[in-house]
Design an enzyme around this catalytic site. Structure first.
Site, mmCIF file in Angstrom:
data_model
loop_
_atom_site.group_PDB
_atom_site.id
_atom_site.type_symbol
_atom_site.label_atom_id
_atom_site.label_comp_id
_atom_site.label_asym_id
_atom_site.label_seq_id
_atom_site.Cartn_x
_atom_site.Cartn_y
_atom_site.Cartn_z
ATOM 1 N N GLU A 151 -16.316 8.665 1.628
ATOM 2 C CA GLU A 151 -16.687 8.872 0.231
ATOM 3 C C GLU A 151 -17.772 9.939 0.101
ATOM 4 O OE1 GLU A 151 -17.458 4.973 -1.416
ATOM 5 O OE2 GLU A 151 -15.316 4.467 -1.313
ATOM 6 N N CYS A 208 -1.919 9.308 -1.524
ATOM 7 C CA CYS A 208 -1.589 9.090 -0.108
ATOM 8 C C CYS A 208 -0.081 8.924 0.091
ATOM 9 C CB CYS A 208 -2.333 7.872 0.435
ATOM 10 S SG CYS A 208 -4.099 8.209 0.611
ATOM 11 N N CYS A 214 -2.599 4.476 -2.015
ATOM 12 C CA CYS A 214 -2.651 4.989 -3.389
ATOM 13 C C CYS A 214 -1.577 6.068 -3.582
ATOM 14 C CB CYS A 214 -4.036 5.564 -3.685
ATOM 15 S SG CYS A 214 -4.306 7.203 -2.983
ATOM 16 N N CYS A 221 -9.217 9.259 1.174
ATOM 17 C CA CYS A 221 -8.720 7.972 1.670
ATOM 18 C C CYS A 221 -8.479 8.013 3.184
ATOM 19 C CB CYS A 221 -7.398 7.629 0.996
ATOM 20 S SG CYS A 221 -7.498 7.338 -0.765
ATOM 21 N N GLU A 278 -5.930 7.077 4.878
ATOM 22 C CA GLU A 278 -4.591 7.534 5.285
ATOM 23 C C GLU A 278 -4.541 9.053 5.405
ATOM 24 O OE1 GLU A 278 -5.413 5.424 2.901
ATOM 25 O OE2 GLU A 278 -3.882 3.885 2.587
ATOM 26 N N ASN A 286 -11.752 5.839 5.316
ATOM 27 C CA ASN A 286 -12.101 6.538 4.071
ATOM 28 C C ASN A 286 -13.518 7.089 4.153
ATOM 29 O OD1 ASN A 286 -12.806 3.738 3.911
ATOM 30 N ND2 ASN A 286 -13.049 3.867 1.696
HETATM 31 N N1 THU Z 1 -8.881 3.927 -0.335
HETATM 32 C C1 THU Z 1 -8.296 4.274 0.845
HETATM 33 O O1 THU Z 1 -8.934 4.821 1.743
HETATM 34 N N2 THU Z 1 -6.977 4.004 1.000
HETATM 35 C C2 THU Z 1 -6.210 3.336 0.109
HETATM 36 O O2 THU Z 1 -5.038 3.099 0.382
HETATM 37 C C3 THU Z 1 -6.781 2.883 -1.155
HETATM 38 C C4 THU Z 1 -8.180 3.321 -1.430
HETATM 39 C C5 THU Z 1 -10.313 4.179 -0.489
HETATM 40 C C6 THU Z 1 -10.692 5.231 -1.481
HETATM 41 C C7 THU Z 1 -12.105 4.807 -1.841
HETATM 42 O O3 THU Z 1 -13.007 5.328 -0.869
HETATM 43 C C8 THU Z 1 -12.085 3.295 -1.693
HETATM 44 O O4 THU Z 1 -10.943 2.991 -0.908
HETATM 45 C C9 THU Z 1 -12.004 2.554 -3.023
HETATM 46 O O5 THU Z 1 -10.960 3.026 -3.792
#
Ligand code: THU
Length: 161
Positions: free
Chosen positions: A64, A115, A112, A73, A75, A62
């Site tokens: 940000e 994704c 999520c 994310c 994925e 991920n």
């Molecule tokens: N996140 C992911 O990368 N994948 C997931 O399946 C759930 C959430 C990330 C998004 C954000 O950067 C952090 O986790 C918190 O939500």
């Protein structure tokens, strides 16, 4: 009126030690790559590793942003990397793990909603179901036969024809 159940099956393993060699390797890669996540806002680092039809392993984390909705994310970072660098290659299996810097990482997390939608379309466009392996840095492992089981009644591009 009829009622129809839309069930799916999750295989639950007590730990990664119960997995076969290939799945163990892929989950290990997902666990390791969590370190490369850029997650200074959530402190929640997610790592994903995919094995392609030719055995290549590709990873994603991920990423940000100070403008929070810009973040992406692990994925979808991974799906974009595979589509861009490996000519839309089919993905056989994707492992997803995380490092919860605020607490324990001993339970599987699940992708999520956005994704799930992206995974479902990637499966559809490559005609290749993606097995999903979910686990923290330790503890139980869930395995799901294909990603679109996580999104029943998926909206797909086929619906627009
Ligand atoms: N996140 C992911 O990368 N994948 C997931 O399946 C759930 C959430 C990330 C998004 C954000 O950067 C952090 O986790 C918190 O939500």
């Amino acid at each position: 009126m009829i009622k129809k159940e839309l069930p799916f099956t999750v295989e639950i393993y007590a730990s990664s030690e119960e997995l076969n060699r290939n799945d163990t390797e892929l989950l290990t890669q997902a666990r390791i790559v969590t370190k490369k996540a850029y997650a200074p806002y959530s402190n929640f680092k997610v790592g994903a590793a995919a094995v392609l039809e030719d055995g290549t392993i590709v990873t994603g984390t991920n990423q940000e942003n100070g403008s929070y909705p810009v973040g992406i994310c692990a994925e979808r970072v991974l799906l974009s990397a595979v589509a861009s660098q490996f000519a839309n290659a089919g993905i056989l299996t994707m492992a997803i793990s995380y490092d919860n810097l605020n607490g324990e990482s001993n339970q599987p997390i699940s992708p999520c909603g956005i994704c799930r939608q992206s995974l479902a379309e990637y499966e559809e466009r490559t005609h290749q179901p993606i097995r999903i392996i979910l686990s923290g840095l330790k503890g139980e492992v869930y395995i799901i036969e294909k990603a679109n089981h996580l999104l029943p009644l998926t909206f797909s591009f086929g619906d627009m024809k």
